[in-house]
Enzyme design. Structure first.
Site, PDB file in Angstrom:
ATOM      1  N   SER A 125     -22.791   2.028 -19.950  1.00 29.12           N
ATOM      2  CA  SER A 125     -23.245   1.951 -21.328  1.00 29.12           C
ATOM      3  C   SER A 125     -23.239   3.346 -21.973  1.00 29.12           C
ATOM      4  O   SER A 125     -22.199   3.998 -22.015  1.00 29.12           O
ATOM      5  CB  SER A 125     -24.633   1.291 -21.385  1.00 29.12           C
ATOM      6  OG  SER A 125     -24.961   0.916 -22.696  1.00 29.12           O
ATOM      7  N   GLU A 228     -15.629  -2.417 -22.634  1.00 29.34           N
ATOM      8  CA  GLU A 228     -16.579  -3.529 -22.778  1.00 29.34           C
ATOM      9  C   GLU A 228     -17.593  -3.120 -23.824  1.00 29.34           C
ATOM     10  O   GLU A 228     -17.660  -1.938 -24.194  1.00 29.34           O
ATOM     11  CB  GLU A 228     -17.275  -3.817 -21.441  1.00 29.34           C
ATOM     12  CG  GLU A 228     -18.050  -2.654 -20.840  1.00 29.34           C
ATOM     13  CD  GLU A 228     -19.440  -2.433 -21.407  1.00 29.34           C
ATOM     14  OE1 GLU A 228     -20.038  -3.389 -21.945  1.00 29.34           O
ATOM     15  OE2 GLU A 228     -19.931  -1.295 -21.327  1.00 29.34           O
ATOM     16  N   HIS A 296     -22.212  -5.337 -19.954  1.00 24.48           N
ATOM     17  CA  HIS A 296     -23.587  -5.685 -20.284  1.00 24.48           C
ATOM     18  C   HIS A 296     -23.946  -7.139 -20.026  1.00 24.48           C
ATOM     19  O   HIS A 296     -25.094  -7.529 -20.226  1.00 24.48           O
ATOM     20  CB  HIS A 296     -23.862  -5.374 -21.761  1.00 24.48           C
ATOM     21  CG  HIS A 296     -23.931  -3.917 -22.081  1.00 24.48           C
ATOM     22  ND1 HIS A 296     -22.809  -3.114 -22.157  1.00 24.48           N
ATOM     23  CD2 HIS A 296     -24.987  -3.110 -22.359  1.00 24.48           C
ATOM     24  CE1 HIS A 296     -23.170  -1.884 -22.471  1.00 24.48           C
ATOM     25  NE2 HIS A 296     -24.486  -1.852 -22.594  1.00 24.48           N
TER      26      HIS A 296
END
Length: 325
Positions: A125, A228, A296
């Site tokens: 992330s 992503e 995620h």
């Protein structure tokens, strides 16, 4: 509270072969650090899992600090990060939590320490920029995987075992396309056999796109570009990929591996995220494999960043050489 640019290492791009850290073994020390948001009660579960591998878990001094939405001041978060990379007894640096904040300190990372004593780094992330910096400036292969703030409902037994294998074995990592993932609708063979190889580079698309022009942005030429994201509408995927195309970053990629489109909406206002991404990638003429449980969403799996990878759009697999030696 901002970082001091005078302490930043000049922007350089490392050359030569990739650096692979040693595989972890029982008794090794793992340091949990928070370069973005502060740690919370979920760290207890993350520690339990790491200890079940026989690892010794310790925490950076400022993991639970709070300064606004950050885990303490920039100076304190950077100090924890560099202390972990400088300590010869620490064999793995584990990100506590994502959110936002790593970009504020990344220019001060002690890259020389990372080169001198290669150790495992794992996180994802917001910590995408740390993966990119370690690759660009130290050629260090790292692991894009769960954070230490562990939630069993999202990252269950498959996620635990994937992380353990990536940290502690030298087995190749194979991830198969999951038809249940929204990104599985993106599957393009390109102009050839549908197979492409290169170093796996990328991570969270928002963090990659906002790093354009910065010292950590990786050279994607010949790479398998991995991305992503979470909470982004279809037009946001379009906008970010368009920006990367306009900069020329995607002009010479070998292929694309797509992780999870988490909370991207149902496409009721137009295209789905998969349709928007397909529109932006088709004319690149390279193999594109979606449906990978990276990111995620539920069942997140761990993959090396910087290691040689191969995608096969017919077999529906991403195969990556181990990060560790």
């Amino acid at each position: 509270m901002g970082g001091d640019p005078a302490n930043a290492e000049p922007v350089t791009e490392a050359r030569g072969p990739a650096l692979h850290p040693p595989a972890l073994k029982p008794g090794d020390r793992v340091r949990v650090v928070a370069p973005a948001y502060p740690g919370d009660g979920r760290l207890v579960r993350g520690q339990q899992i790491l200890e079940s591998f026989g690892l010794v878990v310790e925490y950076g001094e400022h993991v639970y600090d709070q300064c606004g939405y950050l885990a303490g001041t920039d100076a304190d978060r950077l100090a924890d990060l560099n202390a972990a990379f400088r300590d010869p007894g620490v064999r793995c640096v584990f990100g506590a939590r994502g959110g936002y904040g790593t970009q504020r300190v990344i220019d001060g990372l002690d890259v020389a320490a990372a080169r001198r004593d290669p150790k495992v780094f794992i996180g994802f992330s917001d910590l995408t920029v740390l993966h990119a910096k370690l690759w660009r400036s130290a050629r260090l292969v790292s692991l894009y995987g769960p954070l230490a703030t562990w939630t069993d409902t999202r990252t269950g037994p498959d996620s635990v075992e994937s992380m353990r294998k990536a940290l502690m074995t030298t087995d190749p990592i194979v991830i198969a396309r999951d038809p249940a993932e929204p990104s599985s609708a993106v599957n393009l063979p390109g102009k050839g056999s549908g197979v492409a190889s290169g170093p796996l580079l990328g991570g969270n698309l928002t963090m990659i796109e906002t790093s354009v022009g910065c010292g950590e942005f990786p050279n994607l030429d010949g790479a398998i570009f991995l991305f992503e994201d979470t909470g982004e509408a279809p037009y946001s995927y379009d906008r970010m990929l368009t920006q990367l195309r306009r900069t020329g970053a995607l002009h010479r990629i070998a292929g694309v591996a797509i992780g999870q489109f988490n909370a991207a909406g149902d496409g009721s206002s137009g295209w789905t995220a998969a349709q928007a991404v397909t529109d932006r990638l088709t004319d690149l003429g390279v193999p594109v494999l979606g449906g990978l449980r990276i990111g995620h969403g539920n069942g997140q799996l761990t993959v090396p960043i910087g290691a040689k990878a191969t995608i096969d759009t017919v077999a529906g697999t991403l195969t990556v050489e181990p990060a560790v030696r």
